[in-house]
Design a protein around this motif. Sequence first.
Motif, PDB file in Angstrom:
ATOM      1  N   ASP A  58     -35.364  79.167   5.984  1.00 58.30           N
ATOM      2  CA  ASP A  58     -36.327  78.218   6.535  1.00 58.30           C
ATOM      3  C   ASP A  58     -35.711  77.536   7.761  1.00 58.30           C
ATOM      4  O   ASP A  58     -34.722  76.805   7.636  1.00 58.30           O
ATOM      5  N   PHE A  60     -36.457  74.962   9.283  1.00 60.59           N
ATOM      6  CA  PHE A  60     -36.382  73.509   9.138  1.00 60.59           C
ATOM      7  C   PHE A  60     -34.993  73.078   8.687  1.00 60.59           C
ATOM      8  O   PHE A  60     -34.406  72.129   9.231  1.00 60.59           O
ATOM      9  N   TYR A  61     -34.462  73.759   7.685  1.00 59.52           N
ATOM     10  CA  TYR A  61     -33.166  73.360   7.149  1.00 59.52           C
ATOM     11  C   TYR A  61     -32.019  73.695   8.103  1.00 59.52           C
ATOM     12  O   TYR A  61     -31.046  72.945   8.197  1.00 59.52           O
ATOM     13  N   THR A  62     -32.133  74.807   8.811  1.00 58.36           N
ATOM     14  CA  THR A  62     -31.081  75.119   9.792  1.00 58.36           C
ATOM     15  C   THR A  62     -31.023  74.052  10.872  1.00 58.36           C
ATOM     16  O   THR A  62     -29.935  73.610  11.273  1.00 58.36           O
ATOM     17  N   GLN A  63     -32.182  73.608  11.347  1.00 55.99           N
ATOM     18  CA  GLN A  63     -32.197  72.525  12.334  1.00 55.99           C
ATOM     19  C   GLN A  63     -31.627  71.243  11.736  1.00 55.99           C
ATOM     20  O   GLN A  63     -30.879  70.505  12.396  1.00 55.99           O
ATOM     21  N   ALA A  64     -31.945  70.980  10.465  1.00 54.99           N
ATOM     22  CA  ALA A  64     -31.425  69.779   9.813  1.00 54.99           C
ATOM     23  C   ALA A  64     -29.902  69.837   9.685  1.00 54.99           C
ATOM     24  O   ALA A  64     -29.226  68.807   9.802  1.00 54.99           O
ATOM     25  N   ASP A 330     -36.675  71.493  -2.446  1.00 55.79           N
ATOM     26  CA  ASP A 330     -36.706  70.458  -1.414  1.00 55.79           C
ATOM     27  C   ASP A 330     -36.115  69.171  -1.977  1.00 55.79           C
ATOM     28  O   ASP A 330     -36.047  68.969  -3.199  1.00 55.79           O
ATOM     29  N   PRO A 371     -39.214  63.485   6.939  1.00 55.12           N
ATOM     30  CA  PRO A 371     -40.095  64.653   6.919  1.00 55.12           C
ATOM     31  C   PRO A 371     -41.072  64.620   5.741  1.00 55.12           C
ATOM     32  O   PRO A 371     -40.700  64.279   4.609  1.00 55.12           O
ATOM     33  N   ARG A 373     -42.350  66.767   3.874  1.00 52.89           N
ATOM     34  CA  ARG A 373     -42.079  67.594   2.697  1.00 52.89           C
ATOM     35  C   ARG A 373     -41.240  66.854   1.667  1.00 52.89           C
ATOM     36  O   ARG A 373     -41.183  67.264   0.504  1.00 52.89           O
TER      37      ARG A 373
END
Length: 384
Positions: A58, A60-64, A330, A371, A373
């Motif tokens: 995902d 999203f998590y790599t960016q996080a 999540d 976020p 989610r």
Amino acid sequence: MAESSDYVVVGAGLAGAATAWQLAAGGHQVTLLERDIPAAHDGSSHGSARIFRYAYPDPFYTQAVQDSKALWDGLALEAGKDLITPVGAVDYGPKRNPAQLADVLAGAGVDHELLSAAEARSRWPQIAFDTEVLWHPGAGVIEAETSVNAMVALAVRNGAKVLTGWRLERVERLGGAGYRLHSSTRETLDAGNLVVSAGGWLPQLLESLPLPAGFLAALPEFTVRQEQAFHFRYREDSGFSGASWPTFIHKAPDIQAYGLPGGRDAGFAGQKVAEYNGGPRIRSAAAQTGVVDPANRTRVVDYVRRHLPGLDPEPYAETTCLFTNTPNEDFLIDRADNLTIVSPCSGHGAKFAPLIGQWAADLATGNATVPGRFRSASTAALTS
């Protein structure tokens, strides 16, 4: 009259310590409560070895992770300590999909290589790769206990108060805004705002928190597992002596395993290997026994024998720890009234600790949101 604090954070693991640090750095009056000591041995943040990695399916998590790394770097500089040791990471196995992970890293601009199994075996002969392999050198190992203590020290430097041996028994809502916390030894503490980051104790504590019924009903189901981890010595055979060991995640057909250099916990003599979510389910952290499950030990030893020829397949040390899981893996960072719940769940929260602290502090103070989610409970409660 009870002592009081504008912000009280319950739980001095990685997430709670990070939240207290961020709140105190923002100039707020903060008290950090811990049932034992920071990074306690029976919690989720003890010891020296947690995986830091960028590889997620995902984006999203790599960016996080990238956002979190910037905060880790600032924390290390401010604390004057090295907190992440770079060793790189390999991801492989028929259920891991290294090519998909490589696409995500490419999109995020993270340095990586996609190797054939033969190429990977030539580079790391101590691992019996069974598929193509994603390698990214920016991964590493987090010194968890040192990181917790560094964040607690910085919180104190910024004016926070830390109370150890303070076991939260129940919370009552005061007539106006705020809460009164009661300990198991009948101490009390008043909080204008409360942040609960209690790890595996959260499912049990939820019953004693004055949260709206709709919010409580909308929370995800938490599953606590008493995980097992085993340390295996590096073999000194000529074919493996001096070989560098990365962290790894291997999704084989019959087991999902992960490993990382064991670091200080194991005398730097071997690799820490575990089955992901392989431990028994328990109601909450209070029900943990600290006893290793023999069946799990047998599965992991068999895995090492088949897949990690560079290790002696007899564990020389073993331990238990806690995973608190949500159904979709999540996190939960949500708020009702002046009460914030923080649960960086499912065994992958350590790498995000400074960012989780920032998210939680922003949500608790109303400076920013998190976020969507991670806020399913409040969203569901408002729409029900």
